[in-house]
Each structure stands twice: as C-alpha cells, then as structure tokens.
Design a protein around this motif. Structure first.
Motif, PDB file in Angstrom:
ATOM      1  N   GLN A  78       0.802  -1.223   0.000  1.00  0.00           N
ATOM      2  CA  GLN A  78       0.000   0.000   0.000  1.00  0.00           C
ATOM      3  C   GLN A  78       0.833   1.271   0.000  1.00  0.00           C
ATOM      4  OE1 GLN A  78      -1.037  -2.775   1.811  1.00  0.00           O
ATOM      5  NE2 GLN A  78      -2.599  -3.087   0.240  1.00  0.00           N
ATOM      6  N   GLY A  79       2.128   1.146   0.286  1.00  0.00           N
ATOM      7  CA  GLY A  79       2.928   2.359   0.301  1.00  0.00           C
ATOM      8  C   GLY A  79       4.363   2.125   0.695  1.00  0.00           C
ATOM      9  N   VAL A  80       5.048   3.225   0.981  1.00  0.00           N
ATOM     10  CA  VAL A  80       6.484   3.227   1.252  1.00  0.00           C
ATOM     11  C   VAL A  80       6.756   4.089   2.480  1.00  0.00           C
ATOM     12  CG1 VAL A  80       8.765   3.847   0.344  1.00  0.00           C
ATOM     13  CG2 VAL A  80       6.987   2.995  -1.208  1.00  0.00           C
ATOM     14  N   HIS A  81       7.665   3.618   3.320  1.00  0.00           N
ATOM     15  CA  HIS A  81       8.115   4.407   4.457  1.00  0.00           C
ATOM     16  C   HIS A  81       9.559   4.818   4.201  1.00  0.00           C
ATOM     17  CE1 HIS A  81       7.772   5.626   8.763  1.00  0.00           C
ATOM     18  NE2 HIS A  81       9.092   5.697   8.589  1.00  0.00           N
ATOM     19  N   LEU A  82       9.802   6.142   4.172  1.00  0.00           N
ATOM     20  CA  LEU A  82      11.137   6.657   3.896  1.00  0.00           C
ATOM     21  C   LEU A  82      11.907   6.918   5.192  1.00  0.00           C
ATOM     22  CD1 LEU A  82      10.523   9.282   1.065  1.00  0.00           C
ATOM     23  CD2 LEU A  82      11.581   7.026   0.857  1.00  0.00           C
ATOM     24  N   PRO A  83      13.194   6.561   5.207  1.00  0.00           N
ATOM     25  CA  PRO A  83      14.027   6.887   6.376  1.00  0.00           C
ATOM     26  C   PRO A  83      14.313   8.372   6.410  1.00  0.00           C
ATOM     27  CG  PRO A  83      15.380   5.982   4.623  1.00  0.00           C
ATOM     28  CD  PRO A  83      13.952   5.860   4.163  1.00  0.00           C
ATOM     29  N   GLY A  84      14.702   8.865   7.573  1.00  0.00           N
ATOM     30  CA  GLY A  84      15.023  10.268   7.695  1.00  0.00           C
ATOM     31  C   GLY A  84      16.140  10.697   6.765  1.00  0.00           C
ATOM     32  N   GLY A  90      13.111  13.925  -0.519  1.00  0.00           N
ATOM     33  CA  GLY A  90      12.798  12.543  -0.890  1.00  0.00           C
ATOM     34  C   GLY A  90      11.305  12.268  -0.813  1.00  0.00           C
ATOM     35  N   VAL A  91      10.644  12.844   0.181  1.00  0.00           N
ATOM     36  CA  VAL A  91       9.191  12.700   0.305  1.00  0.00           C
ATOM     37  C   VAL A  91       8.508  13.342  -0.889  1.00  0.00           C
ATOM     38  CG1 VAL A  91       7.167  13.295   1.671  1.00  0.00           C
ATOM     39  CG2 VAL A  91       9.290  12.651   2.823  1.00  0.00           C
TER      40      VAL A  91
END
Length: 205
Positions: A78-84, A90-91
């Motif tokens: 359902q989606g992507v989690h980006l690291p800091g 990037g977001v």
C-alpha cells in the motif's frame, strides 16, 4: 484513517521466522505493518513482502515497504516508508513518482521535520525516539511526550510515537496527541507476539 498500531519488522529480534511472528501479531489485532529489514537479500525481501501481504489481506491490513518504492509497486504494497536520511525532498520526489493514492510515511526525529514532511506530501510520520530505546541508540536523547504535544500544535499530520514504546506507556502517547504508536522490539522479541499485540491494541483503543 490509519490503524493506531504500526508494527515494525525485525527478523533479528524474533526467535521464529518473521512471517510467523507477523501472522501471530495480525491474529492479535495488528493491521498496519512496516517491512523494515533493509539488510535482507533483495529476492528474500521480495518473497517476504509477498508473504506479509498474503497474511494481511484477509483482515484488510496494510503493508508499507521501507525505502523501496519499486518493491512496493511490484508486490502491491500500500505504500512506502522513507528513512530520515531520504530527507524532505525525498518525500516530495516520491509523491510525484507514486501519485496521490500511495501511502507515504517518513521517519522524523524532530518536530520541525514533522511539519516539513506534511508540507512535502507525507501521509504520516513516525517521531523518535520518544523514550530511551535499545533499538534506536544513535538518534540522540529521548524526545519525550512533550514532543508529541508540540507536533500536534504545528501539524495535522498523523504522528506515530516510536522508540521505547511498551504496553504501559502507549496510552500516554495517544493522550499526548499521537495518532498511534509504532512498535518493533515489544512484539518482535515477545515469546507470545499474539498476546503482546493484543495488549498494545487494548492500551491504545
């Protein structure tokens, strides 16, 4: 609305195959899973993602893939989690790539990053570490509940408290304004992940 418990995977922290731990957690009420395990071989990570989607699908759960939009698209997550480390840019770039329908999360480590992530198009963010945590030793001192309150005053972005979360302090995080809590070690290291997940769900209901 996102489920208030975000389960973060860590195959090194569990004494059984990761898919079995997630299956038990889903039986205990988990409906939102972040596939982290970034050091896993690409083929094995792809297979694991598909297994987790199959586990979550019957209960309408959601899988978020950490840092890999191509894998997320390939397996139907359902989606992507980006690291800091991806940064706010990037977001923004990921939103342009994936479109409005994809779920995008961001790992924030300050209140300012929460506001920036919202402006860049994130759907939610984790804020960490809220409490001292052995699994997040490199992110500075604990931010505390006051950071959750402050985040709510500068942004309407759903924020998940991360770092040192257990069934005893999860409710306090919600009362401080968190949309939910993100949990890794508390479930991954449990001898009974189903019951431990159920305790978290009850604490934040």
């Amino acid at each position: 609305m996102l489920p208030p418990l975000l389960l973060v995977t860590d195959r090194h922290g569990t004494d059984r195959p990761l898919a079995e731990t997630v299956r038990a957690a889903v039986a205990g009420g988990a409906r939102f899973v972040w596939l982290r395990d970034r050091d896993l071989d690409a083929e094995l990570r792809r297979a694991l993602a598909r297994d987790l989607i199959a586990i979550l699908a019957p209960v309408g759960g959601r899988l978020i893939v950490g840092g890999d939009p191509d894998l997320a698209s390939e397996v139907g997550a359902q989606g992507v989690h980006l690291p800091g480390s991806a940064g706010i840019d990037g977001v923004r770039a990921l939103r342009e790539k994936l479109g409005a329908a994809a779920l995008i999360g961001f790992s924030a480590h300050s209140v300012a990053e929460i506001a920036a992530a919202e402006a860049a198009g994130a759907d939610y963010a984790t804020l960490s570490p809220i409490f001292p945590s052995a699994s997040k030793p490199g992110y500075g001192p604990a931010l505390g509940l006051e950071a959750l309150r402050a985040a709510g005053s500068v942004s309407r972005l759903p924020v998940f408290a991360l770092g040192g979360i257990d069934a005893g302090n999860a409710r306090a995080c919600r009362e401080a304004g968190a949309a939910g809590v993100a949990v890794m070690g508390g479930v991954m290291r449990s001898l009974d992940p189903r019951s431990e997940t159920a305790r978290f769900v009850a604490a934040i209901a």
